[in-house]
Design a protein around this motif. Structure first.
Motif, PDB file in Angstrom:
ATOM      1  N   LEU A 195     -39.395  60.861  41.988  1.00  0.00           N
ATOM      2  CA  LEU A 195     -39.142  58.872  41.301  1.00  0.00           C
ATOM      3  C   LEU A 195     -39.171  59.164  39.782  1.00  0.00           C
ATOM      4  CD1 LEU A 195     -41.294  57.516  44.185  1.00  0.00           C
ATOM      5  CD2 LEU A 195     -38.714  58.008  43.745  1.00  0.00           C
TER       6      LEU A 195
ATOM      7  N   GLN B 103     -32.089  53.726  50.982  1.00  0.00           N
ATOM      8  CA  GLN B 103     -33.054  53.947  49.319  1.00  0.00           C
ATOM      9  C   GLN B 103     -33.427  52.086  48.487  1.00  0.00           C
ATOM     10  OE1 GLN B 103     -30.224  56.367  46.171  1.00  0.00           O
ATOM     11  NE2 GLN B 103     -30.901  58.671  47.338  1.00  0.00           N
TER      12      GLN B 103
ATOM     13  N   GLN C  33     -36.040  53.857  39.652  1.00  0.00           N
ATOM     14  CA  GLN C  33     -35.517  53.967  41.410  1.00  0.00           C
ATOM     15  C   GLN C  33     -34.719  52.856  41.132  1.00  0.00           C
ATOM     16  OE1 GLN C  33     -38.771  53.320  43.647  1.00  0.00           O
ATOM     17  NE2 GLN C  33     -38.184  54.998  45.018  1.00  0.00           N
TER      18      GLN C  33
END
Length: 338
Positions: free
Chosen positions: A100, A176, A197
């Protein structure tokens, strides 16, 4: 016509049945001139000289050949005198979970694929091995009855695989975004991780839109050109279904764009709310600490006061500090300031 420096595959069907494959390069034009033959030629990593020789052999338009090897060409379908030229962007979605903390690692990759559609066959031109042409061939093999309807069946299988790849990429980004939503309202989540992200998803979505949105016009153009070529009506339902998939992918992509923008704005709002909470807590603790400071400062004056110089006076001051501090703490806690 010499063998191309890039890799080449080819097939020829007759009346929907596979007749021959991987035949010599110089026989391509011979099969294309035969009635009832359906030819497919695939060139991977072909250079300008390879396509120039192919264009001379098959009478391809020089502008289309230039577009096939050029860089940063947009997705389109263009009708020329002897053929229709199609170029699209196939998307590969990676299921591999990247760290991440690495916002520069993309979860999708794009490959440009072009096709020259002629009355008796098509020629596909790929840049790199990322586009799995074997999957396209498998779709043709799974529907052999369609191949008797000519190159329109080959084009449908080719575009259908590309659109399915778009769906896989959109689904991946949707997953996602759902993960982002769960992280967004997690009290233990780090704001920096959420920002990284979000940036990664927004960038991937921008790249995906460049591949998905033009497909609507590409399929529309293919439908118009099929009518000009008197393509069999038996393929109409297949192309209508393909066009429906393109519309669904486009609408899904646009909705994800709105969701990512909402997540970005919500993250900023949550950061402001957390900052306000921190400020309230700091202010509350400062008020609690100010009371003992005021009382001790008052009793520390060099003048006589009740209990001055006596033990019970010290005890009274300590009790006053604790009592007032507890009252303020309970009051602020009830107001959710602490």
């Amino acid at each position: 016509m010499t063998q191309p420096r890039g890799s080449m595959r080819n097939r020829v069907w007759r009346d929907g049945k596979l007749e021959k494959e991987d035949f010599p390069f110089e026989q391509i034009s011979d099969y294309l001139d035969q009635d009832g033959a359906l030819v497919w030629v695939d060139l991977c990593d072909a250079d300008q000289d390879d396509l120039a020789a192919l264009a001379e052999e098959l009478t391809l338009d020089p502008m289309a050949v230039e577009d096939a090897v050029g860089h940063a060409e947009r997705a389109k379908a263009t009708r020329y005198a002897t053929h229709t030229f199609i170029t699209v962007y196939a998307v590969n979605a990676s299921e591999d979970e990247r760290p991440l903390q690495d916002p520069l690692t993309s979860s999708i990759s794009m490959t440009r694929v072009s096709a020259f559609v002629m009355p008796r066959g098509i020629v596909t031109v790929r840049h790199g091995q990322e586009f799995d042409i074997d999957q396209v061939v498998q779709r043709w093999d799974e529907n052999p009855d369609l191949l008797k309807f000519g190159p329109g069946a080959l084009v449908h299988g080719f575009l259908d695989y590309v659109v399915d790849g778009h769906f896989d990429a959109v689904q991946l980004i949707d997953d996602q975004i759902e993960s982002l939503e769960d992280t967004l309202f997690d009290d233990e989540s780090l704001s920096k991780v959420v920002q990284q992200q979000t940036y990664r998803v927004r960038r991937d979505l921008v790249d995906l839109r460049r591949a998905v949105l033009p497909m609507r016009e590409v399929v529309n153009s293919v439908l118009r050109h099929r009518k000009d070529l008197d393509s069999p009506v038996e393929l109409n339902s297949f192309y209508d279904d393909l066009y429906d998939h393109v519309l669904r992918a486009t609408e899904w992509t646009e909705s994800l764009r709105d969701m990512v923008s909402t997540i970005f704005e919500t993250n900023l709002s949550l950061q402001d709310a957390r900052l306000n909470t921190v400020m309230k807590k700091l202010t509350s603790w400062a008020a609690i600490i100010a009371i003992p400071t005021a009382i001790t400062g008052y009793f520390g004056q060099n003048v006589p006061y009740p209990g001055f110089g006596k033990t019970w006076g010290t005890i009274a001051s300590d009790v006053s500090i604790v009592a007032v501090a507890l009252i303020l703490y309970v009051s602020f806690k009830r107001r959710d300031w602490l």
